[in-house]
Motif scaffolding. Sequence first.
Motif, PDB file in Angstrom:
ATOM      1  N   GLY A   1      31.375 101.255  15.956  1.00 20.05           N
ATOM      2  CA  GLY A   1      33.140 100.185  15.506  1.00 20.05           C
ATOM      3  C   GLY A   1      33.803 100.856  16.438  1.00 20.05           C
TER       4      GLY A   1
ATOM      5  N   GLN B   1      38.015  93.435  11.785  1.00 23.04           N
ATOM      6  CA  GLN B   1      36.789  93.367  10.422  1.00 23.04           C
ATOM      7  C   GLN B   1      36.585  93.006   9.238  1.00 23.04           C
TER       8      GLN B   1
ATOM      9  N   TRP C   1      34.657  86.094  16.713  1.00 26.05           N
ATOM     10  CA  TRP C   1      33.289  84.755  17.041  1.00 26.05           C
ATOM     11  C   TRP C   1      33.206  83.853  17.220  1.00 26.05           C
TER      12      TRP C   1
ATOM     13  N   THR D   1      39.681  97.053  16.068  1.00 22.21           N
ATOM     14  CA  THR D   1      39.156  96.272  15.918  1.00 22.21           C
ATOM     15  C   THR D   1      39.365  95.126  14.815  1.00 22.21           C
TER      16      THR D   1
ATOM     17  N   HIS E   1      32.059  96.644  14.875  1.00 20.24           N
ATOM     18  CA  HIS E   1      32.743  95.288  15.463  1.00 20.24           C
ATOM     19  C   HIS E   1      33.240  96.299  17.242  1.00 20.24           C
TER      20      HIS E   1
ATOM     21  N   ASP F   1      31.476  91.851  18.752  1.00 20.10           N
ATOM     22  CA  ASP F   1      32.885  91.812  19.322  1.00 20.10           C
ATOM     23  C   ASP F   1      33.308  91.350  18.088  1.00 20.10           C
ATOM     24  N   GLY F   2      34.913  91.492  17.512  1.00 20.80           N
ATOM     25  CA  GLY F   2      35.575  91.236  16.416  1.00 20.80           C
ATOM     26  C   GLY F   2      35.963  89.717  15.935  1.00 20.80           C
TER      27      GLY F   2
ATOM     28  N   HIS G   1      28.510  87.574  17.266  1.00 15.76           N
ATOM     29  CA  HIS G   1      28.850  87.372  15.630  1.00 15.76           C
ATOM     30  C   HIS G   1      28.850  86.257  14.271  1.00 15.76           C
TER      31      HIS G   1
ATOM     32  N   SER H   1      28.609  94.134  10.262  1.00 19.66           N
ATOM     33  CA  SER H   1      29.956  94.688  10.599  1.00 19.66           C
ATOM     34  C   SER H   1      30.524  95.760  11.307  1.00 19.66           C
TER      35      SER H   1
ATOM     36  N   THR I   1      39.034  87.315   7.886  1.00 20.40           N
ATOM     37  CA  THR I   1      38.967  88.357   8.920  1.00 20.40           C
ATOM     38  C   THR I   1      40.528  88.945   9.084  1.00 20.40           C
TER      39      THR I   1
END
Length: 271
Positions: free
Chosen positions: A249, A255, A112, A253, A89, A109-110, A131, A87, A262
């Motif tokens: 992080g 989370q 996937w 982004t 991101h 990257d936030g 991700h 976690s 998300t």
Amino acid sequence: MANGTKKKGTSVKGLKAARNSVVSQRGVPWGTIVAVVAVVALAAAVITYYMVQSAPKRAAAAWAPTADNPDPSLKIPGIVTTQYKGSVHILPTERVAYDKTPPYGGPHDGYWAACNGIVYPKAVRTENMVHALEHGAVWIAYNPAQVTGDGLDKLKKRVEGKQYTMMSPYPGLDKPISLQSWGHQLKVDNADDQRIDEFITALRTNQNTYPEVGASCDALGAGMFDPDNPPAFDPAPPGPDAKPMNYQGSTGTQQDMGNGVTATPATPTSR
């Protein structure tokens, strides 16, 4: 008596001669030989087909995680493992200076990458692929210069339509094939290697080995991650502004909130 004995002897000699004549006329039984060879070849083909098709089932029986053996992959020869924090991101415009190639954990990257049994025809941005590993997916990467034809087809069969599995070319890969799950990697030389099925069985959605149990592998869609038009792989080395492996992080982004949900970023992000 004499005449009878003579006739009997003549009759026996005649029978032997006739039998020898028939045998000599038979020649080599080519039809039988061809039939036997065909049967043997068919049997060999059937056995080979069975071995290939049954490999996942045989792997499932021996490599599925259990309470007593939560991570069976640790017994696979050649496997490499690393502990990574989940976690963490980054933005879609940022890169990570990964410590492994291909990477199998770390900041990402936030959004996937879709990992619901998809075979990407072109290389995909690494930060999105990582991700998906956090969600329990297995990623099969291959060197497109070394894996083609039948070998490529064998890899595709292990991925297409199978949830929490994805596949993509990875230009410059140091081995023909590399398998990744969160914190785990295995590199092999060909698609017939039985360790591929062992790796997938042991690690795909193995809740003992990845951070976000229950997270989704479905596509997020345009503006986030579109599997029909995914962000492209960048072959250039990360620049000096790339995020290190101990990065905490980026602000704004996406989370993860668990179970595949998300949260929307507090500030808009741009691609």
